[in-house]
Design an enzyme around this catalytic site. Structure first.
Site, PDB file in Angstrom:
ATOM      1  N   SER A 283       1.036  -1.367   0.044  1.00 11.79           N
ATOM      2  CA  SER A 283       0.251  -0.067  -0.040  1.00 11.79           C
ATOM      3  C   SER A 283       0.890   1.057  -0.182  1.00 11.79           C
ATOM      4  O   SER A 283       1.981   1.154   0.630  1.00 11.79           O
ATOM      5  CB  SER A 283      -0.885  -0.122   1.245  1.00 11.79           C
ATOM      6  OG  SER A 283       0.138   0.363   2.547  1.00 11.79           O
ATOM      7  N   ASP A 284       0.071   2.311  -0.592  1.00  9.60           N
ATOM      8  CA  ASP A 284       0.978   3.617  -0.222  1.00  9.60           C
ATOM      9  C   ASP A 284       1.007   3.883   1.271  1.00  9.60           C
ATOM     10  O   ASP A 284       0.060   3.266   2.119  1.00  9.60           O
ATOM     11  CB  ASP A 284       0.644   4.853  -1.254  1.00  9.60           C
ATOM     12  CG  ASP A 284       1.610   6.093  -1.290  1.00  9.60           C
ATOM     13  OD1 ASP A 284       2.674   5.885  -0.383  1.00  9.60           O
ATOM     14  OD2 ASP A 284       1.725   6.751  -2.037  1.00  9.60           O
ATOM     15  N   ALA A 285       1.902   4.568   1.865  1.00  8.34           N
ATOM     16  CA  ALA A 285       1.920   5.111   3.005  1.00  8.34           C
ATOM     17  C   ALA A 285       0.595   5.434   3.777  1.00  8.34           C
ATOM     18  O   ALA A 285      -0.174   6.375   3.304  1.00  8.34           O
ATOM     19  CB  ALA A 285       2.894   6.167   3.370  1.00  8.34           C
TER      20      ALA A 285
END
Ligand code: NOJ
Length: 765
Positions: A283-285
């Site tokens: 996932s992105d942050a």
């Protein structure tokens, strides 16, 4: 005799088959090792493998993560770049944790690590995939030297809105150029064997549609129709998958109302089923926890459920954030409730373990700290960074051949502007761990070039600043305090009088590195601060004037385009940027870069891109030349545009088979000649237009390009293949990939307005 033939045959089979067999043997053995490990893991250890945490050396203490590493509760860390600490954490994982599974260390190696290369948008301007591959090979080597195994690059998002700050991180507006660049980045990072000690795993991002956010605002919703998604936004991702990219990152924003991080259509149907992607998805942050913010998930546990079952294998989190670590805190419970199955968790863990095996981490978990400095300070890295910056520079205007300047004359040069002597800004965003002091500014580059016989003086003239500070300021450190009103007046005057007393003026204007990149969208694309006013005032002095742009997006330079003799687009050219710009200004290198984006006259024209459909009245009629009544609807500079110090001509455009059947290929060739007096490089670009079909097709689409070096008077033939893959598109009417019988217009030339043309007829099979 027969025996001999048989032996020969066997030998041939062995020889020719060896790489494939060796590879499949290797992957079989990885599969076996993964299964063996998986069978020993507790549920808690499995959840640990899908949990990734940021580690900021500046703000965190090792004790915060060490107990969890020992307990097998963390599978990966990111943002840690100190080899001593990396070895220390790795030792805990491989010597003190129960199953001794190594940690995977990730970092944003976007355009260099110790040696900073031009920003990706600039590298795309080189139209030179081989150069991009070489640059990322070096970036990988420098990163792996400190123990980084995995980069969060390339960003392959198509960007058609220069207000979006992250346009700087990609290859611009075009799916064909973007695809070639995507593959080159992946090859550069990963090579053919990611386990070798100088390669890293690549991560294509941000899957998918992030560049289409409303209004160019970062993180905003994107609405993309299927045809546009398949034809424009997805091809660079597909190209990265075909090049063997090891991982993918889910995007932040929602796509057609479904957040990309919980989007099963993207992550399962497209990525896994349609493309057969075998790597893992991160996932992105905080994108998992933010599914609640989106108004999509009910709470953190529901967010974990939705992201995980949509296909996000690994969650990236900031420690201590209330929305963070949704997987670590919820997956065990979700499995107990039966919402997530053990088999689903195993699948995600398998992919992550496979990456760790492929990277050779079980055999070589540590990094040799004593080798880091030698690897980082290899002069070859600097040399290539300089070449990359030269090749990425785009000459936008050169009226009266003001450039190149002669080295000994003019005798005095005024170097003016807020970007002229800024080491921080020459490098561009995502430059965190390089040696900033060794970066070369434009002022330094010019001084080194002309020597002491020429007087080179500097004045910044104006100061520029973001209105809303960058969230990355916390890592990059503060900028100097804004000038007072008195200082502003004095500095402006100082710059004007310096220009007045000099023979030639080089103005270096543009943007700070934190004015593009993440969280750096801009409502207008004007030159920030009073830069335009300074430019106009100095231009009014009538001195020979060169404008060098240091920036991460096309800016509104309409005034300069008709009033300043020479304009050089250098983007953020990296550590060797100042030297490369000086090489070009003084003719030691000839510019050959081409725009990877259509350059608007002003923000009012956005979005503007060359591959639009015709739809009703074309703007080519006598009484209808613009779709606006106040400004032209044409851009300031077309896609693919860029000048040289020499001139080129294209001729003899021919198609080997002017009529082909659906599925067949033909060859398009053209002669390119250097008609000037200097050696130079031209990018031959092939565009097509399908005249009719089940859906309207763009006026032009890039389908081939090649950068060719030519001595004065030299002529070369460039060849392109047009076949099924170039002539197929996703039809919104048929809702499928189609190749249709039709007549195609073809053009070859130096930009998207090329006029040398012919046709190709494709008939039924
Ligand atoms: C957020 C960004 O969107 C992404 O591109 C980056 O890789 C991660 N943060 C990690 O730094």
């Amino acid at each position: 005799m027969r025996a001999k033939v048989a032996v020969g045959l066997v030998m041939m089979l062995v020889l020719f088959d060896l790489p494939v067999t060796a590879r499949s043997r290797q992957s079989q053995s990885i599969d076996r090792r993964v299964e063996a490990l998986l069978s020993q893991m507790t549920l808690e250890e499995k959840v640990g493998q899908v949990h990734q945490l940021f580690y900021f050396t500046q703000f965190m203490k090792p004790e915060v993560v060490e107990p969890d590493i020992r307990a097998g509760k963390i599978g990966s860390l990111l943002f840690l770049t100190d080899p001593v600490l990396i070895n220390r954490f790795q030792k805990i994982a491989v010597e003190n944790s129960r199953l001794k599974i190594p940690l995977l260390f990730g970092f944003d190696v976007i355009h260099g690590f110790h040696t900073i290369f031009p920003v990706p948008l600039a590298m795309a301007s080189s139209w030179d995939p081989a150069l991009v591959e070489q640059a990322q090979t070096i970036a990988a080597r420098e990163a792996r030297a400190v123990g980084i195994h995995w980069t969060f690059a390339p960003m392959v998002d198509i960007a058609r809105d220069p207000r979006w700050g992250r346009i700087v991180e990609g290859a611009g507006e075009d799916p064909f150029l973007g695809s070639r660049m995507a593959a080159a980045h992946v090859r550069g990072f990963q090579g053919t064997d990611p386990s070798s000690p100088d390669r890293v795993l690549a991560c294509m991002k941000h899957f998918a549609g992030y560049g289409a956010g409303n209004g160019g605002r970062d993180y905003d919703s994107a609405y993309i129709a299927d045809a546009e998604l398949y034809n424009v936004y997805l091809p660079p991702f597909k190209a990265a998958v075909d090049a063997g990219v090891g991982s993918a990152m889910s995007a932040y924003m929602d796509l057609n109302d479904v957040p990309a991080t919980g989007n099963a259509f993207l992550l399962r149907d497209v990525l896994r089923k349609q493309w057969g992607f075998k790597g893992f998805v991160v996932s992105d942050a905080e994108a998992v926890g933010n599914l609640v913010t989106h108004g999509f998930a009910e709470d953190k546990s529901d967010a974990a459920y939705r992201a995980f079952t949509a296909g996000v294998d690994l969650e990236m989190s900031f420690p201590g954030n209330p929305i963070a670590s949704a997987y670590a805190s919820s997956l065990t419970k979700l499995i107990a409730e039966g919402r997530v199955t053990k088999a689903q968790l195993d699948e995600a863990v398998r992919r992550i373990l496979a990456a760790k095996f492929k990277l050779g981490l079980f055999e070589n978990p540590y990094v040799d700290e004593s080798r880091v400095a030698a690897i980082h300070n290899n002069p070859e890295h600097r040399r290539l960074a300089r070449v990359a910056a030269q090749r990425s520079t785009v000459l936008l205007r050169n009226d009266g051949n003001l450039l190149p300047l002669a080295k000994g004359d003019p005798k005095s040069v005024a170097v003016i502007g807020p970007l002229a002597d800024s080491k921080r800004d020459i490098r561009g965003s995502w430059s965190f761990v390089d040696d900033i002091n060794s970066a070369v500014t434009v002022l330094e580059g010019i001084r080194a070039k002309v020597g002491s016989s020429v007087k080179v003086e500097f004045a910044p003239g104006v100061d520029i600043a973001r209105v809303y500070p960058s969230p990355f300021g916390i890592i990059q450190g503060p900028r100097s305090a804004p000038w007072t009103e008195t200082q502003k007046r004095a500095e402006f005057e100082k710059a004007v009088s310096l220009a007045r007393s000099s023979d030639v003026v080089v103005m270096v204007l543009g943007e700070h590195e934190d004015m593009s990149g993440e969280a750096a969208s801009q409502s207008s694309i004007e030159l920030p601060g009073r830069q335009l006013e300074l430019l106009k005032t100095i231009s009014g002095l009538g001195k020979p004037l060169v404008l060098v742009l240091i920036n991460g997006r096309p800016l509104d330079i309409s005034w300069a385009a008709s009033n300043v003799s020479a304009i050089l687009e250098a983007w953020h050219p990296g550590t060797e940027g100042g030297n490369a710009i000086a090489d070009i200004l003084y003719g030691d290198a000839t510019p050959g870069g081409k725009l990877p984006v259509t350059w608007p006259r002003s923000a009012a024209q956005i979005p503007i891109y060359y591959a639009h459909n015709i739809t009703q009245e074309p703007e080519t009629k006598k009484n209808f030349t613009s779709r606006y009544w106040d400004i032209p609807s044409s851009p300031l500079y077309p896609f693919g545009y860029g000048l040289s110090y020499t001139t080129f001509s294209f001729s003899n455009l021919r198609v080997s088979k002017p009529e082909i059947k659906v599925g067949e290929s033909t060859e398009v060739s053209v002669d390119v000649e250097n008609t000037g007096r200097r050696a130079g490089e031209e990018v031959a670009q092939l565009y097509i237009h399908q005249r009719y079909g089940s859906a309207s097709r763009p006026v032009r689409e890039l389908k081939g390009f090649e950068r060719v070096a030519l001595a004065p008077g030299q002529k070369k033939t460039v060849r392109f293949t047009l076949g099924k893959s170039e002539l197929t598109y996703w039809s919104g009417a048929v809702r499928e990939w189609v190749q249709e019988p039709a007549v195609f217009d073809l053009w070859v030339g130096s930009d998207a307005t090329a006029s040398l043309t012919t046709t190709l007829r494709v008939v039924k099979r």
